[in-house]
Design a protein around this motif. Structure first.
Motif, PDB file in Angstrom:
ATOM      1  N   ILE A 171       9.994  41.558  35.380  1.00 13.77           N
ATOM      2  CA  ILE A 171      10.880  41.000  34.361  1.00 13.77           C
ATOM      3  C   ILE A 171      11.200  42.005  33.262  1.00 13.77           C
ATOM      4  O   ILE A 171      12.075  41.765  32.449  1.00 13.77           O
ATOM      5  CB  ILE A 171      10.294  39.729  33.744  1.00 13.77           C
ATOM      6  CG1 ILE A 171       9.024  40.040  32.951  1.00 13.77           C
ATOM      7  CG2 ILE A 171      10.010  38.689  34.791  1.00 13.77           C
ATOM      8  CD1 ILE A 171       8.537  38.860  32.134  1.00 13.77           C
ATOM      9  N   GLY A 172      10.500  43.130  33.199  1.00 17.54           N
ATOM     10  CA  GLY A 172      10.828  44.158  32.219  1.00 17.54           C
ATOM     11  C   GLY A 172      10.358  43.842  30.824  1.00 17.54           C
ATOM     12  O   GLY A 172       9.910  42.745  30.508  1.00 17.54           O
ATOM     13  N   LEU A 173      10.463  44.818  29.950  1.00 14.80           N
ATOM     14  CA  LEU A 173      10.022  44.663  28.569  1.00 14.80           C
ATOM     15  C   LEU A 173      10.988  43.805  27.754  1.00 14.80           C
ATOM     16  O   LEU A 173      10.648  43.384  26.658  1.00 14.80           O
ATOM     17  CB  LEU A 173       9.876  46.047  27.922  1.00 14.80           C
ATOM     18  CG  LEU A 173       8.841  46.973  28.575  1.00 14.80           C
ATOM     19  CD1 LEU A 173       8.809  48.307  27.847  1.00 14.80           C
ATOM     20  CD2 LEU A 173       7.467  46.344  28.605  1.00 14.80           C
ATOM     21  N   GLY A 174      12.173  43.554  28.283  1.00 13.21           N
ATOM     22  CA  GLY A 174      13.133  42.722  27.569  1.00 13.21           C
ATOM     23  C   GLY A 174      12.599  41.334  27.280  1.00 13.21           C
ATOM     24  O   GLY A 174      12.924  40.730  26.256  1.00 13.21           O
ATOM     25  N   ALA A 175      11.751  40.803  28.172  1.00 10.27           N
ATOM     26  CA  ALA A 175      11.178  39.479  27.955  1.00 10.27           C
ATOM     27  C   ALA A 175      10.290  39.464  26.727  1.00 10.27           C
ATOM     28  O   ALA A 175      10.252  38.477  25.980  1.00 10.27           O
ATOM     29  CB  ALA A 175      10.380  39.045  29.187  1.00 10.27           C
ATOM     30  N   ILE A 176       9.569  40.558  26.498  1.00 11.62           N
ATOM     31  CA  ILE A 176       8.708  40.652  25.318  1.00 11.62           C
ATOM     32  C   ILE A 176       9.562  40.603  24.057  1.00 11.62           C
ATOM     33  O   ILE A 176       9.248  39.892  23.098  1.00 11.62           O
ATOM     34  CB  ILE A 176       7.879  41.953  25.363  1.00 11.62           C
ATOM     35  CG1 ILE A 176       6.930  41.924  26.564  1.00 11.62           C
ATOM     36  CG2 ILE A 176       7.110  42.146  24.065  1.00 11.62           C
ATOM     37  CD1 ILE A 176       6.174  43.225  26.777  1.00 11.62           C
ATOM     38  N   VAL A 177      10.654  41.353  24.062  1.00  6.21           N
ATOM     39  CA  VAL A 177      11.534  41.396  22.892  1.00  6.21           C
ATOM     40  C   VAL A 177      12.103  40.016  22.588  1.00  6.21           C
ATOM     41  O   VAL A 177      12.197  39.605  21.425  1.00  6.21           O
ATOM     42  CB  VAL A 177      12.666  42.422  23.111  1.00  6.21           C
ATOM     43  CG1 VAL A 177      13.644  42.404  21.956  1.00  6.21           C
ATOM     44  CG2 VAL A 177      12.086  43.823  23.303  1.00  6.21           C
ATOM     45  N   ARG A 178      12.470  39.272  23.628  1.00  4.56           N
ATOM     46  CA  ARG A 178      13.054  37.943  23.411  1.00  4.56           C
ATOM     47  C   ARG A 178      12.053  36.958  22.814  1.00  4.56           C
ATOM     48  O   ARG A 178      12.406  36.137  21.980  1.00  4.56           O
ATOM     49  CB  ARG A 178      13.600  37.382  24.730  1.00  4.56           C
ATOM     50  CG  ARG A 178      14.894  38.013  25.195  1.00  4.56           C
ATOM     51  CD  ARG A 178      15.593  37.096  26.190  1.00  4.56           C
ATOM     52  NE  ARG A 178      14.674  36.611  27.211  1.00  4.56           N
ATOM     53  CZ  ARG A 178      14.354  37.292  28.308  1.00  4.56           C
ATOM     54  NH1 ARG A 178      14.878  38.491  28.501  1.00  4.56           N
ATOM     55  NH2 ARG A 178      13.522  36.787  29.198  1.00  4.56           N
ATOM     56  N   GLN A 179      10.816  37.023  23.233  1.00  8.35           N
ATOM     57  CA  GLN A 179       9.825  36.059  22.748  1.00  8.35           C
ATOM     58  C   GLN A 179       9.330  36.393  21.341  1.00  8.35           C
ATOM     59  O   GLN A 179       8.879  35.507  20.611  1.00  8.35           O
ATOM     60  CB  GLN A 179       8.612  36.022  23.696  1.00  8.35           C
ATOM     61  CG  GLN A 179       8.939  35.755  25.153  1.00  8.35           C
ATOM     62  CD  GLN A 179       9.652  34.435  25.368  1.00  8.35           C
ATOM     63  OE1 GLN A 179       9.411  33.472  24.654  1.00  8.35           O
ATOM     64  NE2 GLN A 179      10.547  34.400  26.339  1.00  8.35           N
TER      65      GLN A 179
END
Length: 331
Positions: A103-111
């Motif tokens: 899922i990539g690091l983008g999921a971390i940024v969104r949460q």
């Protein structure tokens, strides 16, 4: 006292589960909502999982973070792995370096409520994430990290950050020796600093020096960042290193010989010009003072917590307590 948090060395799958449980406990203690606790769980699992999959020397710091009366959670993932040359590509969902990230690091940024990352190919990455209960506050003008000597659970180094009557002031203290007695000295200095009147650094240092005479003493430095004047006012006793970094340049600040609480010949205050693009870095002698900002492109413009974490990663030594603080001119 500043919340120092807990460091985890991410070297096996069981530690990832340990981080997840510790994150849940911290969220509960801070009364985060069920939704934000779930978001935080995703962030913690992804950060720890990525460290395990993609690095050999990954560590993660979990701690509360505060802004006024509001408390959130901060996770700081630091590694000496391959680094990332194209951060934007790594932040896209679905990007993977080994077929396992998914899922990539983008999921971390969104949460998260706030994130910052600094990465240099061949040196590693520092990734800071904060999850707040509601609205995310403005990024902090100063931040620090501490780490105890190998084998100890408590650090003899400490720091404090305060705004007193408009004065933006920071302090780093290194209690003599290691263990509980060193921690008692540095924490006594923190308490004295926190409760002292709003006076310039040299006068503050004099107050702390007098009030910690019942302890074994500490190396100590206090700085004040004056945005209106564009200066850092600095006063130190003992081997706390102070440096102003901007781009690839660095300027050292003067601390005089002595031990706060016991021995001092004199206490003086020095003024140093500082620009909006620069940062102040202070650290104890548990950090080798041979790091160069030129080895870390863009670091001086990163958030204070990433500056502190990166210097700790590459210049901190395991045979001593260590503390690194970074600050910029307040808005």
């Amino acid at each position: 006292m500043s919340d120092e948090g807990t460091w985890f060395r991410i070297d096996n799958a069981s530690v990832v589960s340990t981080v997840r449980r510790a994150t849940d406990r911290l969220a509960e203690s801070l009364d985060l909502s069920e939704k934000r606790t779930a978001d935080l769980a995703i962030v913690a699992a992804e950060l720890a999982g990525n460290l395990l999959k993609h690095t050999n020397e990954g560590t993660l710091l979990l701690r509360p973070v505060r802004s006024g009366d509001v408390a959130g959670v901060e996770l700081l993932a630091v590694d000496s792995g391959p680094g990332m040359a194209d951060l934007a590509r790594f932040m896209r969902d679905g990007h993977s370096t080994s077929g396992t990230l998914g899922i990539g690091l983008g999921a971390i940024v969104r949460q998260a409520g706030w994130t910052d990352v600094h990465s240099v190919p061949g040196k590693g990455t520092a990734f800071a994430v904060q999850v707040w209960p509601a609205e995310t506050p403005e990024p902090a003008w100063a931040a620090a990290v501490t780490r105890p000597i190998t084998g100890e659970e408590i650090s003899g180094d400490a720091y404090e950050i305060r705004v007193a009557d408009g004065r933006h002031q920071v302090m780093v203290a290194d209690g003599l020796g290691h263990g509980p007695l060193a921690a008692a000295a540095s924490h006594a200095a923190v308490n004295s600093f926190r409760n002292a009147p709003a006076v310039p650094p040299a006068a503050l240092l004099e107050i702390v020096h007098r009030e910690i005479s019942h302890t074994r003493g500490a190396a100590l430095a206090i700085a004040e960042l004056d945005a209106a004047a564009g200066v850092v006012r600095y006063s130190g006793l003992g081997n706390i290193a102070g440096t102003i970094i901007e781009g690839i340049s660095r300027r050292g600040l003067v601390s005089l010989p002595g031990i706060a609480g016991h021995q001092r010949r004199q206490i003086r205050e020095y003024d140093y010009p500082i620009s909006r693009g620069a940062a102040l870095v202070m650290h104890s002698d548990g950090v080798v003072d041979r790091w160069q900002p030129g080895d870390y492109p863009g670091l001086s413009s990163s958030s204070p917590v990433l500056i502190a974490a990166t210097v700790m990663r590459d210049a901190g030594v395991r045979r001593d307590d260590a503390c690194v603080l970074a600050a910029r001119l307040p808005s």
